[in-house]
Design a protein around this motif. Structure first.
Motif, short mmCIF file in Angstrom:
data_model
loop_
_atom_site.label_atom_id
_atom_site.label_comp_id
_atom_site.label_asym_id
_atom_site.label_seq_id
_atom_site.Cartn_x
_atom_site.Cartn_y
_atom_site.Cartn_z
N VAL A 195 0.80 -1.23 0.00
CA VAL A 195 0.00 0.00 0.00
C VAL A 195 0.83 1.28 0.00
CG1 VAL A 195 -2.08 -1.03 0.98
CG2 VAL A 195 -0.25 -0.25 2.49
N GLU A 196 2.03 1.22 -0.52
CA GLU A 196 2.84 2.41 -0.78
C GLU A 196 2.94 3.35 0.41
OE1 GLU A 196 4.22 1.86 -3.77
OE2 GLU A 196 2.80 0.21 -3.86
N GLY A 197 3.25 2.81 1.58
CA GLY A 197 3.52 3.65 2.74
C GLY A 197 2.44 3.70 3.79
N MET A 198 1.28 3.10 3.56
CA MET A 198 0.23 3.11 4.58
C MET A 198 0.25 1.83 5.43
SD MET A 198 -3.03 5.04 2.86
CE MET A 198 -4.05 4.68 4.27
N SER A 205 14.67 6.39 6.15
CA SER A 205 13.82 7.46 5.64
C SER A 205 14.28 7.92 4.26
CB SER A 205 13.82 8.65 6.61
OG SER A 205 15.14 9.15 6.74
N VAL A 206 15.40 7.38 3.80
CA VAL A 206 15.95 7.75 2.50
C VAL A 206 15.23 6.96 1.41
CG1 VAL A 206 18.05 7.77 1.09
CG2 VAL A 206 18.18 8.25 3.55
N TRP A 240 8.19 6.16 3.05
CA TRP A 240 6.89 6.81 2.85
C TRP A 240 5.91 6.56 4.00
CZ3 TRP A 240 6.00 4.59 -2.74
CH2 TRP A 240 6.91 5.18 -3.61
N LEU A 241 6.32 5.85 5.05
CA LEU A 241 5.40 5.54 6.14
C LEU A 241 4.81 6.80 6.73
CD1 LEU A 241 7.28 2.65 7.96
CD2 LEU A 241 5.15 2.48 6.64
N SER A 242 3.52 6.77 7.02
CA SER A 242 2.82 7.96 7.50
C SER A 242 3.39 8.48 8.81
CB SER A 242 1.33 7.66 7.66
OG SER A 242 1.12 6.70 8.67
N LYS A 243 3.90 7.59 9.65
CA LYS A 243 4.46 8.01 10.93
C LYS A 243 5.97 7.78 10.99
CE LYS A 243 0.22 7.21 13.51
NZ LYS A 243 -0.41 6.41 14.57
N GLY A 244 6.61 7.63 9.83
CA GLY A 244 8.06 7.50 9.78
C GLY A 244 8.57 6.34 10.61
N GLY A 246 6.11 4.75 12.98
CA GLY A 246 5.23 3.82 12.26
C GLY A 246 5.91 2.48 12.02
N PHE A 247 7.19 2.52 11.67
CA PHE A 247 7.96 1.28 11.46
C PHE A 247 8.03 0.49 12.76
CE2 PHE A 247 11.89 -1.20 11.13
CZ PHE A 247 11.66 -1.88 9.94
N ASN A 248 8.28 1.18 13.87
CA ASN A 248 8.34 0.50 15.17
C ASN A 248 6.98 -0.10 15.53
OD1 ASN A 248 11.06 1.06 15.48
ND2 ASN A 248 10.67 3.00 16.53
N ASN A 249 5.90 0.58 15.17
CA ASN A 249 4.56 0.02 15.40
C ASN A 249 4.37 -1.25 14.58
OD1 ASN A 249 3.93 2.12 17.13
ND2 ASN A 249 2.84 3.31 15.59
N ILE A 250 4.86 -1.27 13.35
CA ILE A 250 4.79 -2.47 12.53
C ILE A 250 5.56 -3.60 13.19
CG2 ILE A 250 5.46 -3.52 10.33
CD1 ILE A 250 4.95 -0.74 9.03
N MET A 251 6.75 -3.31 13.70
CA MET A 251 7.57 -4.33 14.36
C MET A 251 6.83 -4.91 15.56
SD MET A 251 10.27 -4.77 12.55
CE MET A 251 9.26 -4.35 11.14
#
Length: 150
Positions: A64-67, A137-138, A90-94, A97-102
């Motif tokens: 979903v391209e960052g969502m 973030s790059v 592109w994650l909405s919460k940077g 957000g990645f840590n939330n996914i983990m």
């Protein structure tokens, strides 16, 4: 079944867009971009499952391209095998957000990594600890990868 909505955190509206150098509907249409934007209804995965009366769910693919962070946040206690494409830049919460996914992925035991999914079909085992180091973030090739979580 075609649903006239974007997958999201919950029911509401989400704004999608694409960079000036891309057309809407390209693989770069995302909530990350504000150019060429439009607003659509959104629905959570759990609400979608409930509304469609799905009782036999054995696999989900999310690309979903960052969502990814928003969608997984709205998945509650759902735990079915999943193919998840990451777009970390592109994650909405940077990084948050990645840590939330983990944290969401801690419910799974086995992970396979697919680097450069558009160029290779090579999938390798990876641990959650190794996966947790992959945030960037790059906007380069390292920000785009997929995992299979079992």
């Amino acid at each position: 079944t075609l649903i006239n909505a974007a997958a999201g955190l919950d029911e509401g509206l989400v704004t999608l867009g694409s960079p000036d150098d891309c057309e809407l509907g390209s693989s770069r249409t995302s909530s990350f971009f504000s150019c060429n934007s439009f607003t659509v209804p959104s629905i959570s995965v759990t609400t979608l499952i409930k509304n469609l009366g799905i009782t036999d769910l054995n696999f989900i693919k999310i690309d979903v391209e960052g969502m990814e962070d928003k969608i997984l946040e709205g998945c509650g206690d759902l735990c079915v095998p999943m193919h998840l494409s990451f777009h970390t830049c592109w994650l909405s919460k940077g990084e948050e957000g990645f840590n939330n996914i983990m944290r969401f992925l801690t419910r799974y035991n086995t992970f396979y990594l697919e680097l450069n999914p558009w160029k290779s079909d090579k999938v390798i085992p990876i641990t959650l600890d190794e996966l947790s180091t992959k945030y960037t973030s790059v906007e380069d090739a390292s920000a785009f990868f997929s995992i299979i979580a079992l």
